[in-house]
Design an enzyme around this catalytic site. Structure first.
Site, short mmCIF file in Angstrom:
data_model
loop_
_atom_site.label_atom_id
_atom_site.label_comp_id
_atom_site.label_asym_id
_atom_site.label_seq_id
_atom_site.Cartn_x
_atom_site.Cartn_y
_atom_site.Cartn_z
N LEU A 1 -0.10 11.74 -3.16
CA LEU A 1 -0.33 12.96 -2.36
C LEU A 1 -1.82 13.16 -2.10
CD1 LEU A 1 2.20 15.39 -4.14
CD2 LEU A 1 2.62 13.72 -2.32
N TYR B 1 4.93 19.59 -18.77
CA TYR B 1 4.62 19.54 -17.33
C TYR B 1 4.84 20.92 -16.70
CZ TYR B 1 4.71 17.43 -12.62
OH TYR B 1 4.44 17.10 -11.31
N LYS C 1 2.27 23.32 -14.72
CA LYS C 1 2.50 23.65 -13.30
C LYS C 1 2.79 25.14 -13.12
CE LYS C 1 1.84 19.49 -11.75
NZ LYS C 1 0.64 19.19 -10.97
N1 LIG Z 1 5.38 12.91 -6.54
C1 LIG Z 1 6.10 13.97 -6.79
O1 LIG Z 1 7.34 13.96 -6.64
C2 LIG Z 1 5.44 15.25 -7.25
C3 LIG Z 1 6.23 16.40 -7.32
C4 LIG Z 1 5.66 17.59 -7.73
C5 LIG Z 1 4.31 17.61 -8.06
N2 LIG Z 1 3.57 16.49 -8.00
C6 LIG Z 1 2.16 16.58 -8.35
O2 LIG Z 1 1.38 16.08 -7.30
C7 LIG Z 1 0.15 15.59 -7.80
C8 LIG Z 1 -0.09 14.20 -7.26
O3 LIG Z 1 0.90 13.34 -7.79
P1 LIG Z 1 1.35 11.98 -7.09
O4 LIG Z 1 2.81 12.01 -7.00
O5 LIG Z 1 0.53 11.75 -5.89
O6 LIG Z 1 0.99 10.96 -8.27
P2 LIG Z 1 0.14 9.63 -8.30
O7 LIG Z 1 0.34 9.09 -9.66
O8 LIG Z 1 0.43 8.79 -7.11
O9 LIG Z 1 -1.37 10.17 -8.16
C9 LIG Z 1 -2.00 10.87 -9.18
C10 LIG Z 1 -3.43 10.43 -9.22
O10 LIG Z 1 -4.10 11.22 -10.22
C11 LIG Z 1 -4.98 10.36 -10.91
N3 LIG Z 1 -5.27 10.90 -12.23
C12 LIG Z 1 -4.44 10.96 -13.30
N4 LIG Z 1 -5.09 11.47 -14.35
C13 LIG Z 1 -6.35 11.75 -13.94
C14 LIG Z 1 -7.50 12.29 -14.57
N5 LIG Z 1 -7.48 12.62 -15.87
N6 LIG Z 1 -8.62 12.45 -13.84
C15 LIG Z 1 -8.65 12.08 -12.53
N7 LIG Z 1 -7.60 11.55 -11.88
C16 LIG Z 1 -6.46 11.38 -12.58
C17 LIG Z 1 -4.27 9.02 -10.98
O11 LIG Z 1 -5.18 7.96 -11.23
C18 LIG Z 1 -3.62 8.96 -9.62
O12 LIG Z 1 -4.45 8.30 -8.68
C19 LIG Z 1 0.26 15.66 -9.33
O13 LIG Z 1 -0.39 16.82 -9.77
C20 LIG Z 1 1.74 15.77 -9.57
O14 LIG Z 1 2.03 16.43 -10.77
C21 LIG Z 1 4.10 15.29 -7.60
#
Ligand SMILES: NC(=O)c1ccc[n+]([C@@H]2O[C@H](COP(=O)([O-])OP(=O)(O)OC[C@H]3O[C@@H](n4cnc5c(N)ncnc54)[C@H](O)[C@@H]3O)[C@@H](O)[C@H]2O)c1
Length: 250
Positions: A18, A156, A160
């Site tokens: 995202l 989590y 959130k």
């Molecule tokens: N994908 C989904 O279905 C979904 C649903 C609800 C919420 N989210 C939220 O959306 C956000 C993005 O998730 P995503 O699905 O793109 O995941 P993703 O794993 O593709 O991306 C997350 C990124 O965060 C980085 N990251 C992790 N820990 C870190 C830290 N300590 N410092 C800096 N960077 C860090 C990772 O290296 C990664 O590049 C997250 O907060 C996740 O909880 C995702």
């Protein structure tokens, strides 16, 4: 913020999923983006990768300094850095390991608060921009689990839920300085993080959606994010982006 071009943005988690889609969408409309990530990607047009651990204050300050030197102080901040975390409050081995629970809180909640507060402090020192005297906007990433947390999602959900709850609180606190605060609560999106969700759970969640019954695309998230940044009347709000799904009681 109607006119993006030339402004600076920070996107945490900007190397994947995202955050990456949002960084790319912002760069496409002329924003100079610093993509802060634990594992920074390679540079691309308009996007500067910056190594950053959002859970480490010194690392956040250093990353903000690097981004500021390259692009100036950011008026746009999008917090996407996050980790999953699956653990029951009482599992087969007994009560939850608080070190594991705290790690999820550290990255997902404290990391968001750390970047938000440090970036907002810098933003507040900028000159106001338009007739509203706006200085900038922060978009955090919550989750629909903030509202309908399922079994094993406690850490989590705690993170959130707190991000969702803090949206109006932080918006009120920053209002005098013209900084808006918003959050997006995504449903299930097709990213590397979602690759760990078991297929049966993916099917259950997408089948329970109203329409469309599919994974969200990262570009859908980025679209909403840019609309929220653009619209000056949107503040203190968490918007669900989930095709109308409500997670089942399980
Ligand atoms: N994908 C989904 O279905 C979904 C649903 C609800 C919420 N989210 C939220 O959306 C956000 C993005 O998730 P995503 O699905 O793109 O995941 P993703 O794993 O593709 O991306 C997350 C990124 O965060 C980085 N990251 C992790 N820990 C870190 C830290 N300590 N410092 C800096 N960077 C860090 C990772 O290296 C990664 O590049 C997250 O907060 C996740 O909880 C995702």
């Amino acid at each position: 913020m109607r006119d993006f071009a030339g402004h600076a943005a920070l996107v945490t988690g900007g190397a994947s999923g995202l955050g990456l889609a949002t960084a790319q969408a912002l760069a496409q409309v002329g924003v100079r983006v610093a993509a802060l990530d634990l594992q920074p990607g390679s540079p691309s047009p308009g996007i500067l990768p910056v190594a950053c651990n959002v859970a480490d204050e010194a690392s956040v300050i250093a990353a903000l300094d690097t981004a500021e030197t390259a692009h100036g102080v950011a008026r746009i901040v999008v917090n996407c850095a996050g980790i999953p975390g699956s653990m029951r409050l009482v599992g087969r081995d007994g009560p939850v390991d608080m070190t594991r629970f705290a790690q999820v809180i550290d990255v997902n909640l404290l990391g968001t608060v750390s970047v938000m507060s440090k970036a907002a402090a810098r933003m507040m020192a900028l000159a106001p921009l338009d007739p509203d005297e706006a200085r900038g906007v922060i978009v955090n990433t919550a989750s629909i689990t903030a509202y309908e947390g399922q079994i094993g999602q406690g850490a989590y959900v705690a993170a959130k839920g707190a991000i969702a709850a803090m949206t109006i609180q932080a918006a009120r606190e920053f209002a005098a300085k013209g900084v808006r605060v918003l959050a997006i609560a995504p449903g299930l999106f097709h990213t590397p993080m979602a690759a760990d969700v078991p297929p049966e759970m993916v099917e259950a969640i997408t089948n329970d959606a109203i329409f469309p019954r599919r994974f969200g695309a990262p570009e859908d998230f980025a679209d909403l994010c840019l609309s929220m940044i653009r619209n000056p009347m949107l503040n203190g709000e968490v918007i669900r982006l989930d095709a109308g799904v409500r997670l089942r009681a399980r």
